[in-house]
Design a protein around this motif. Structure first.
Motif, PDB file in Angstrom:
ATOM      1  N   GLU A  79       0.850  -1.196   0.000  1.00  0.00           N
ATOM      2  CA  GLU A  79       0.000   0.000   0.000  1.00  0.00           C
ATOM      3  C   GLU A  79       0.887   1.248   0.000  1.00  0.00           C
ATOM      4  N   ARG A  80       0.514   2.232  -0.794  1.00  0.00           N
ATOM      5  CA  ARG A  80       1.294   3.461  -0.885  1.00  0.00           C
ATOM      6  C   ARG A  80       0.478   4.610  -0.273  1.00  0.00           C
ATOM      7  N   VAL A  81       1.053   5.237   0.730  1.00  0.00           N
ATOM      8  CA  VAL A  81       0.377   6.299   1.482  1.00  0.00           C
ATOM      9  C   VAL A  81       1.229   7.561   1.435  1.00  0.00           C
ATOM     10  N   HIS A  82       0.547   8.685   1.267  1.00  0.00           N
ATOM     11  CA  HIS A  82       1.256   9.967   1.328  1.00  0.00           C
ATOM     12  C   HIS A  82       0.927  10.657   2.650  1.00  0.00           C
ATOM     13  N   LEU A  83       1.959  11.164   3.295  1.00  0.00           N
ATOM     14  CA  LEU A  83       1.798  11.891   4.557  1.00  0.00           C
ATOM     15  C   LEU A  83       2.257  13.328   4.368  1.00  0.00           C
ATOM     16  N   TYR A  84       1.375  14.269   4.721  1.00  0.00           N
ATOM     17  CA  TYR A  84       1.791  15.672   4.785  1.00  0.00           C
ATOM     18  C   TYR A  84       1.581  16.152   6.212  1.00  0.00           C
ATOM     19  N   LEU A  85       2.603  16.779   6.757  1.00  0.00           N
ATOM     20  CA  LEU A  85       2.523  17.351   8.095  1.00  0.00           C
ATOM     21  C   LEU A  85       3.079  18.758   8.027  1.00  0.00           C
ATOM     22  N   GLY A  86       2.227  19.733   8.221  1.00  0.00           N
ATOM     23  CA  GLY A  86       2.651  21.135   8.165  1.00  0.00           C
ATOM     24  C   GLY A  86       2.577  21.763   9.549  1.00  0.00           C
ATOM     25  N   LEU A 138      -8.561   8.792  -1.300  1.00  0.00           N
ATOM     26  CA  LEU A 138      -9.145   8.858   0.035  1.00  0.00           C
ATOM     27  C   LEU A 138      -8.205   9.657   0.916  1.00  0.00           C
ATOM     28  N   MET A 139      -8.753  10.585   1.664  1.00  0.00           N
ATOM     29  CA  MET A 139      -7.912  11.466   2.472  1.00  0.00           C
ATOM     30  C   MET A 139      -8.464  11.567   3.895  1.00  0.00           C
ATOM     31  N   LEU A 140      -7.570  11.484   4.852  1.00  0.00           N
ATOM     32  CA  LEU A 140      -7.890  11.787   6.251  1.00  0.00           C
ATOM     33  C   LEU A 140      -7.128  13.049   6.594  1.00  0.00           C
ATOM     34  N   TYR A 141      -7.797  14.012   7.218  1.00  0.00           N
ATOM     35  CA  TYR A 141      -7.051  15.195   7.647  1.00  0.00           C
ATOM     36  C   TYR A 141      -7.668  15.813   8.891  1.00  0.00           C
ATOM     37  N   TRP A 142      -6.844  16.544   9.608  1.00  0.00           N
ATOM     38  CA  TRP A 142      -7.322  17.270  10.780  1.00  0.00           C
ATOM     39  C   TRP A 142      -6.351  18.402  11.107  1.00  0.00           C
ATOM     40  N   PHE A 143      -6.879  19.358  11.878  1.00  0.00           N
ATOM     41  CA  PHE A 143      -6.075  20.450  12.404  1.00  0.00           C
ATOM     42  C   PHE A 143      -5.746  20.136  13.861  1.00  0.00           C
ATOM     43  N   GLN A 144      -4.585  20.587  14.312  1.00  0.00           N
ATOM     44  CA  GLN A 144      -4.201  20.309  15.697  1.00  0.00           C
ATOM     45  C   GLN A 144      -3.593  21.542  16.341  1.00  0.00           C
ATOM     46  N   ARG A 169      -0.463  31.946  22.363  1.00  0.00           N
ATOM     47  CA  ARG A 169       0.042  30.992  21.368  1.00  0.00           C
ATOM     48  C   ARG A 169      -0.969  30.796  20.246  1.00  0.00           C
ATOM     49  N   ARG A 170      -0.438  30.726  19.031  1.00  0.00           N
ATOM     50  CA  ARG A 170      -1.295  30.377  17.886  1.00  0.00           C
ATOM     51  C   ARG A 170      -0.659  29.262  17.059  1.00  0.00           C
ATOM     52  N   ASP A 171       0.360  28.601  17.625  1.00  0.00           N
ATOM     53  CA  ASP A 171       1.007  27.525  16.875  1.00  0.00           C
ATOM     54  C   ASP A 171       0.018  26.394  16.640  1.00  0.00           C
ATOM     55  N   GLU A 172       0.082  25.834  15.430  1.00  0.00           N
ATOM     56  CA  GLU A 172      -0.884  24.818  15.032  1.00  0.00           C
ATOM     57  C   GLU A 172      -0.284  23.942  13.936  1.00  0.00           C
ATOM     58  N   SER A 173      -0.909  22.803  13.732  1.00  0.00           N
ATOM     59  CA  SER A 173      -0.420  21.856  12.733  1.00  0.00           C
ATOM     60  C   SER A 173      -1.575  21.378  11.859  1.00  0.00           C
ATOM     61  N   PHE A 174      -1.223  20.959  10.670  1.00  0.00           N
ATOM     62  CA  PHE A 174      -2.198  20.341   9.769  1.00  0.00           C
ATOM     63  C   PHE A 174      -1.644  18.984   9.354  1.00  0.00           C
ATOM     64  N   VAL A 175      -2.460  17.959   9.516  1.00  0.00           N
ATOM     65  CA  VAL A 175      -2.033  16.586   9.211  1.00  0.00           C
ATOM     66  C   VAL A 175      -2.934  16.030   8.114  1.00  0.00           C
ATOM     67  N   ARG A 176      -2.318  15.433   7.099  1.00  0.00           N
ATOM     68  CA  ARG A 176      -3.085  14.856   5.994  1.00  0.00           C
ATOM     69  C   ARG A 176      -2.470  13.514   5.595  1.00  0.00           C
ATOM     70  N   ILE A 177      -3.313  12.488   5.552  1.00  0.00           N
ATOM     71  CA  ILE A 177      -2.908  11.156   5.103  1.00  0.00           C
ATOM     72  C   ILE A 177      -3.760  10.827   3.887  1.00  0.00           C
ATOM     73  N   SER A 178      -3.138  10.512   2.770  1.00  0.00           N
ATOM     74  CA  SER A 178      -3.934  10.274   1.561  1.00  0.00           C
ATOM     75  C   SER A 178      -3.461   9.021   0.827  1.00  0.00           C
ATOM     76  N   VAL A 179      -4.425   8.357   0.217  1.00  0.00           N
ATOM     77  CA  VAL A 179      -4.176   7.122  -0.532  1.00  0.00           C
ATOM     78  C   VAL A 179      -4.912   7.210  -1.866  1.00  0.00           C
ATOM     79  N   GLU A 180      -4.188   7.123  -2.955  1.00  0.00           N
ATOM     80  CA  GLU A 180      -4.831   7.098  -4.274  1.00  0.00           C
ATOM     81  C   GLU A 180      -5.281   5.677  -4.603  1.00  0.00           C
ATOM     82  N   PHE A 181      -6.414   5.553  -5.301  1.00  0.00           N
ATOM     83  CA  PHE A 181      -6.908   4.231  -5.666  1.00  0.00           C
ATOM     84  C   PHE A 181      -7.771   4.336  -6.913  1.00  0.00           C
ATOM     85  N   LEU A 182      -8.091   3.173  -7.508  1.00  0.00           N
ATOM     86  CA  LEU A 182      -8.957   3.138  -8.684  1.00  0.00           C
ATOM     87  C   LEU A 182     -10.358   2.668  -8.291  1.00  0.00           C
ATOM     88  N   ASP A 183     -10.462   1.421  -7.807  1.00  0.00           N
ATOM     89  CA  ASP A 183     -11.776   0.868  -7.466  1.00  0.00           C
ATOM     90  C   ASP A 183     -11.890   0.407  -6.010  1.00  0.00           C
TER      91      ASP A 183
END
Length: 209
Positions: A79-86, A138-144, A169-183
């Motif tokens: 399985e190939r998953v992309h992780l973005y953490l900002g 398919l994407m999962l994301y949230w703010f923290q 304080r206003r420090d915050e993060s954005f987390v995104r986990i995404s998986v591309e698929f066909l069917d």
């Protein structure tokens, strides 16, 4: 103007003056990361890093992260998953709705969910399915912010005001986990949540609480 008629005016001044003084005198502090994303593990349980992505100057001008991580991981079954953490040390997360939908992705579904972290703490996240041509994702994301997770930009704004007023304080993060698929939407969902389970405890070591 009589003393009685001036009463509403004086009450308004008494209420608004502290707010105005707070806005002008209040200053948020920039909170550094706990650890650099360069130290983020290349393997998480059964997952192994399979690439990374460096953003262009144009993209960084839009996102404005203090630091970010954009990596691909491969799971035990390929399985190939992309992780973005900002990470944004003084706030200012760019909305994923503007970013993705403005770049041609069509949103097929959007569901707000709450899942439990390995320590039992809740993660309030958004599960969404997007499509662009023949590609589906398919994407999962949230703010923290600190120990709180949020599903919407509105909840994030409210938490920004609370954290600014109480902790400067206003420090915050954005987390995104995404998986591309066909069917195989079910397989994409299983991969995304499997990665989430392995990954989420690690973030605590990198972003301020």
């Amino acid at each position: 103007m009589t003393a009685f008629s001036r009463r509403p005016y004086l009450l308004s001044v008494l209420v608004l003056l502290p707010v105005v003084l707070f806005i002008h005198l209040h200053e948020n502090v920039a909170v550094p990361q706990v650890r650099s994303f360069d130290e983020f593990p290349a393997s998480l349980g059964d997952w192994r890093q399979a690439g990374s992505e460096t953003f262009s100057a144009e993209t960084l001008d839009i996102l404005h992260p203090t630091a970010y991580l954009s990596r691909f991981y491969v799971g035990p079954n390929g399985e190939r998953v992309h992780l973005y953490l900002g990470y944004h040390g003084k706030g200012g997360i760019h909305s994923p709705r503007n970013c993705l939908l403005g770049s041609g992705w069509f949103q097929e579904s959007r569901t707000e969910k709450t899942v439990n972290n390995i320590d039992g703490s809740p993660i309030h996240l958004v599960e969404t399915v997007l499509s662009k041509g023949n590609v589906r994702m398919l994407m999962l994301y949230w703010f923290q912010m600190r120990d709180k997770t949020m599903q919407s930009e509105y909840a994030l704004k409210i938490q920004e005001i609370i954290n600014s007023a109480l902790y400067s304080r206003r420090d915050e993060s954005f987390v995104r986990i995404s998986v591309e698929f066909l069917d195989d939407a079910e397989g994409a969902q299983k991969a995304a949540y499997g990665f989430l389970k392995a990954f989420q405890p690690v973030t605590k070591m990198f972003v301020p609480r």
